[in-house]
Each structure stands twice: as C-alpha cells, then as structure tokens.
Design an enzyme around this catalytic site. Structure first.
Site, PDB file in Angstrom:
ATOM      1  N   ASP B  65       0.838  -1.199   0.000  1.00  0.00           N
ATOM      2  CA  ASP B  65       0.000   0.000   0.000  1.00  0.00           C
ATOM      3  C   ASP B  65       0.876   1.253   0.000  1.00  0.00           C
ATOM      4  OD1 ASP B  65      -2.580   1.520   0.745  1.00  0.00           O
ATOM      5  OD2 ASP B  65      -1.246   1.995   2.408  1.00  0.00           O
ATOM      6  N   GLU B 133      -2.245  -5.487  -3.365  1.00  0.00           N
ATOM      7  CA  GLU B 133      -1.282  -4.699  -2.588  1.00  0.00           C
ATOM      8  C   GLU B 133      -0.199  -5.585  -1.978  1.00  0.00           C
ATOM      9  OE1 GLU B 133      -3.460  -0.701  -1.029  1.00  0.00           O
ATOM     10  OE2 GLU B 133      -3.954  -2.511   0.079  1.00  0.00           O
TER      11      GLU B 133
END
Lengths: 245, 245
Positions: B65, B133
């Site tokens: 992320d 992610e």
C-alpha cells in the site's frame, strides 16, 4: 526542472553557499541543485516556472511524505516481524507524526534555507516538518529511491527511531537508569561538555559516570537527547546486571 | 524469509506451477518465490513461521500500500506539473481507491493463488485489492524499488490511469466519439473479436470503423474496456477534426 534561468544566476556566491550547506545536510552532493532550492520556496514568494506553474515546496512535500512513509514501513516490517498490520500502521504514524517531523526539521535547522516574503518569525512549527518532507521529495527526484533510503536511515531512523520507546515500553532510559542506581545505592553523574566537532549542527556531549567510573558517553543536538542516548548505552552495557537486580 | 521448510516441499509440482504463473503476472522471475507465496496466504490458514510469528498477507499488504502510493505520487507529480498538493492528493486517492484496487486484482485473477481455509466464494470484493497490494509488497521485498515501479507502471498506470478521465473532464471517450459521429452524420461500428493472444488473461479485441474505414483498434480484459480504449485512440487520432467541429 524548469527554473527560470534568471532567478538565481545573479547570486552565484549565494548559490555556492547553498550548494555547500545543503550537501552537508544531505551527506552527498546534489546533481540538480535547483530541485533542492524549490524544496525551500514558500508560496508567499509567488514564483512561477516558464509554463506558469506555481513553484513552491508543497508538491515536493506531497512526494516526500509518501516516500518517507514507504521507507519507514519497510524498516518496521523488518524490525518487528511479529507486528500485524494494525501495529505497523500505528507505529508508522507515531514516527511520521507532525510533531516528530517538526523536530527533525528543527534539528537540521532547515528554516535557514527557506525563501519567503513572510517574516520567518511568523511561521508556526509546521514549517520545519513541511520542508523536511519537501527535502525528501527533492532527493527522490534528484537521486532516486536509494538516496532517500540512505538519508532517512541516517537522519531519521538511526538517531530517532527506538521501537521500545515508541511502544511505550520504555519512556526514558535516563529514568530507568536513575531508578536502578538508587535501588543499588550507586552514585551517578551526567557530565555535559560542549562538543567542538565538525558537524553542521551544534552538538552536546554527555559522559555518564556510575560510582565515579565512566560507563558511557554520547553526543546529540540537545543536552536532554545526549543524556538519554548515554543512558540508553549504559542501560544496554549494564543490562545483565540490571535485569538480575 | 523464515518459511518452515516443510510446508511447500511436498508440493513440488504445485510449486513449479506457482512459479510459472506468478512469473507471468509479474513479468519477471522471482528471486525468492516464498515471499510471493506469503502474499496469498489468508489468515484463516493460521500458519506461523519458526519464531511463532503469524504468516499471512496482511503485513505485505501494509508494505505494498505504501509503495503503491509513492509510485503513483511520483507519476502524478511528473504528469501534472500544475497540480497543487491538494489536487495531487485527491487524484492519488482516486487511483488507489478500494474499488480500483479490487478491479486490478480481479483483472489479474489473483484470487486463484489465495490459500485459505474459508471457501473463496465467501470472500467479499476486498480480497482482490488486498492481495494486489500484498503482491506489490512482495515485489518490494524480493526485488526492490525498481521492479515495483516497473510492475506498477505496466499493470496500473499504463492500462488504467487516465488523468483526464480521473479529473472527470472526460467520462467516456466512447460517448464523446459517438456524439461527434452523430453530429457529423458519420456511421460508426465497433467490431468485437475474440483475441487469441498469448496473454495470461483472456483479452477482447475491438476494431472501430467510421464510415466503413478502420480508425483504431484495441485490446483489453473486457469488451467494455477495449471499446473505450479504441474510442480514446480514435479520439486522439481525429482530435484536430473533432476540435474544429
């Protein structure tokens, strides 16, 4: 970078000074110094590039904020293998807190580089953290990821990131150490000396004596920090004794 | 990585399949494939490493992320020199929105790699974005920044990031193009063909004809996306005509 060529050309002495000073802060030489100039341009200066785009540090701050978060994330990932996503997020936000970034910027005295139309005395504390992030953004553009990592390691992680302290397990190594000395009926003394090192920032040195014997010493940008650092070193040096007591 | 050595050793055929499939998704070969395995381990599997730390994709998701945010920030910084910090922040959050990440994960069919004790049909949509992610986090650990940048460029920015569309200036190139054709009394036709390319994902091809002449073609993972892509290409090819009209 699209710097209007006439802005800094007339200040070649000033330019040379900036190059030297910023190189000291960075620990390496910039490739394109104009990017670092931009990291300290306050919006009040109201400069525009050739295409009419406003030039100030705010866009670089956006970039530096992201990069700082990534590198701190990586550090926490490695250092705390047992921490889950929630823990990592919480620890990261402590490290990159506004307050902490302002301290980092202040310690490097970055405000001296800021170009502004508003008197610097009118700025709040956040200017320090903002230009610190902008500086990271500038490093990213100028030298890429590796140099950001190096800079953040040297300027943020090594001097300031102590996971035990961040977790609140240890508030202060100084108080831990004093408590132990008192319990053990040992005398302790912190001796402060002014450090005349070649650092760009004024440093304080502290020697810690226990029962008249020097057990550690440390340098930092404030007396309080140097004492804490010396205490931490003493704490780990004496750990086996402290844990048994 | 501290993978218990006995987990995957008994599945060498399965391991080889995973290596090949994940290499196709990545566009390069992993150095340490175990890191990518971890990116698809759901917490329900309840695995622990040798030191007792839980092993699942959540920590890698945290890392990915952050890295995704950094690389998208850099892209926006370069692409939109006139955008201020607020604009850049808003655009970034559109690109890395939950909905968008879920789409990206789905397009790569990442869920096929997920190891879980819960039936996959019970997962909500977020599993797709989460492992997407985590996959970026795995690339970061395994191959570093440069490979993350390359992967995000190829898998996120090139196929999906259209700044004009994100700004809401252009909702759909297809509707723009149809409107123009109708105004100009031109016939248009989207011809869909099944694409037999060597991609890991099924692709659709679309040819766009205006007045019987092919003006563009495009491939994408859905018919709708391919039509939009072909329309966009036609739009830019015909732009001088469209702007005059």
């Amino acid at each position: 970078m699209n710097f209007p060529s006439n802005i800094f050309n007339s200040h070649s002495k000033k330019d040379g000074d900036f190059f030297l000073s910023i190189s000291k802060v960075l620990g390496f030489k910039p490739k394109d110094v104009s990017i670092y100039r931009r990291a300290f341009l306050h919006r009040s200066v109201n400069l525009k590039d050739k295409k009419g785009n406003p030039m100030n540090y705010e866009r670089l701050e956006f970039l530096g904020d992201a990069m700082l978060g990534t590198i701190i994330s990586r550090h926490l990932y490695n250092e705390v293998p047992g921490g889950d996503e929630g823990y990592l997020t919480k620890m990261r936000s402590k490290i990159v807190s506004r307050k902490h970034l302002n301290e980092l910027g202040k310690d490097l005295d970055l405000i001296r580089f800021v170009e502004t139309k508003i008197p610097k005395s009118h700025f709040g504390d956040n200017i320090h953290g903002n230009v610190f992030e902008a500086l990271i953004g500038a490093i990213y553009l100028d030298r890429g990821y590796k140099y950001c990592e190096k800079f953040i390691r040297e300027r943020v992680i090594e001097p300031y990131v102590d996971i035990e302290q961040l977790e609140g397990k240890v508030i202060s190594y100084k108080s831990l150490l004093i408590e132990w000395c008192q319990k053990q009926k040992k005398e302790f003394k912190y001796e402060v000396y002014e450090d005349d090192g070649k650092d760009l920032l004024k440093h304080f040195g502290v020697r810690l004596f226990i029962n008249g014997k020097q057990v550690s010493k440390a340098r930092a940008t404030s007396k309080k920090k140097a004492e804490e650092k010396a205490s931490k070193r003493a704490f780990f040096a004496l750990q086996h004794k402290i844990e048994k007591s």
